[in-house]
Design a protein around this motif. Sequence first.
Motif, PDB file in Angstrom:
ATOM      1  N   GLY A  34       0.842  -1.194   0.000  1.00 34.33           N
ATOM      2  CA  GLY A  34       0.000   0.000   0.000  1.00 34.33           C
ATOM      3  C   GLY A  34       0.871   1.236   0.000  1.00 34.33           C
ATOM      4  N   ASN A 193      -5.892   0.523  -9.394  1.00 30.75           N
ATOM      5  CA  ASN A 193      -6.609   0.838  -8.158  1.00 30.75           C
ATOM      6  C   ASN A 193      -8.065   0.383  -8.172  1.00 30.75           C
ATOM      7  OD1 ASN A 193      -4.412   1.972  -6.858  1.00 30.75           O
ATOM      8  ND2 ASN A 193      -4.753   3.990  -7.767  1.00 30.75           N
ATOM      9  N   ASP A 206      -8.696   2.514  -2.678  1.00 31.80           N
ATOM     10  CA  ASP A 206      -7.794   3.625  -2.395  1.00 31.80           C
ATOM     11  C   ASP A 206      -8.384   4.997  -2.659  1.00 31.80           C
ATOM     12  OD1 ASP A 206      -5.786   2.027  -1.464  1.00 31.80           O
ATOM     13  OD2 ASP A 206      -4.846   1.766  -3.414  1.00 31.80           O
TER      14      ASP A 206
END
Length: 324
Positions: A34, A193, A206
């Motif tokens: 991440g 994403n 995200d």
Amino acid sequence: PSVMSSGSRPSIIRDDAFEFPRNRLMIQEILGQGAFGVVRLATASGICKTPGTTLVAVKTIRDEATPEERSEFVKELEVMISVKQCGSHKNIVNFLGCCTQDDPLCVIVEYCKKGNLRDYLISFRSHPDDFLRWWDNAEILMSTADPDDPVSSNAARDMVSQTVLLSFSRQIAQGMEFLAANKCIHRDLAARNVLVDSDNVLKIADFGLARNGEYYKKTSRGQLPVKWMPPEALFDQKYTEKSDVWSFGVVLWEIFTLGGMPYSTIPHEDLYSKLVAGYRMERPPLAPESLYETMKGCWNHYPDKRPDFTLLVMILERQLVRVA
Ligand code: ADE
């Protein structure tokens, strides 16, 4: 209370209704990297009133994080909580809870079994029959083609692929419509994403990330986030729903090229002068003409002239009906 305060059990978030007891999380393998640390698979017992255990993804912050990174992480958490307070949506990676009363800070979100959309799209290149498995009516459509006539069976195959890819596009537009309605600007919408859950449900991930100008830095996979950004975001840091719409146009291009690398032949220092001069990527061979028009609409130089996500959902729905 300050994020850095070390008093007893500092409450980092305003609403501790989302605190989840750390001892009910069983952490397992690493799923990916991440922005602030690794993301791990875990089983959570009794999370969100679900009896038994649930597979979840846990985002953590690395031990060596700076105070700035810590506060960015908390900001992301707060965006996720504010979106959560507006409800859930099947096309976003929903927030499930967090552990913030002690270190390491953890954010718990839905786990998406099939990983990110870019890799998933690339896998269709070597397994084109996966398109047929994906959609219930594919078999009916294929059976209308003459198996001995390559032209008609290829046309039927293209129809199936286009339907699957249009359905991906519509799901992302639906998730983005929900985020936009809840005043959440993504700022980094890209196929990397978007995650793929079982039953081929796509979920936007995200969306809580607060960005701070590291757009020239490559992602861990060597992609430059600038290639998803409209001119007004790059030049004036102006982020709106309509800057996300530009990025969505690039995602449509990624979908219809099965995970292609945008502007791969253009040096990135030339990209913005070319875009401002009106250059746009070509129609991917798999994209119907109408879809290419939609893509170019998202890339209108003027943000006000781009469609919003509500209109995009309608446009894509109409195109789906046309091929399906
Ligand atoms: N990688 C990063 N986040 C993930 C998630 N929520 N599900 C699966 N893989 C991930």
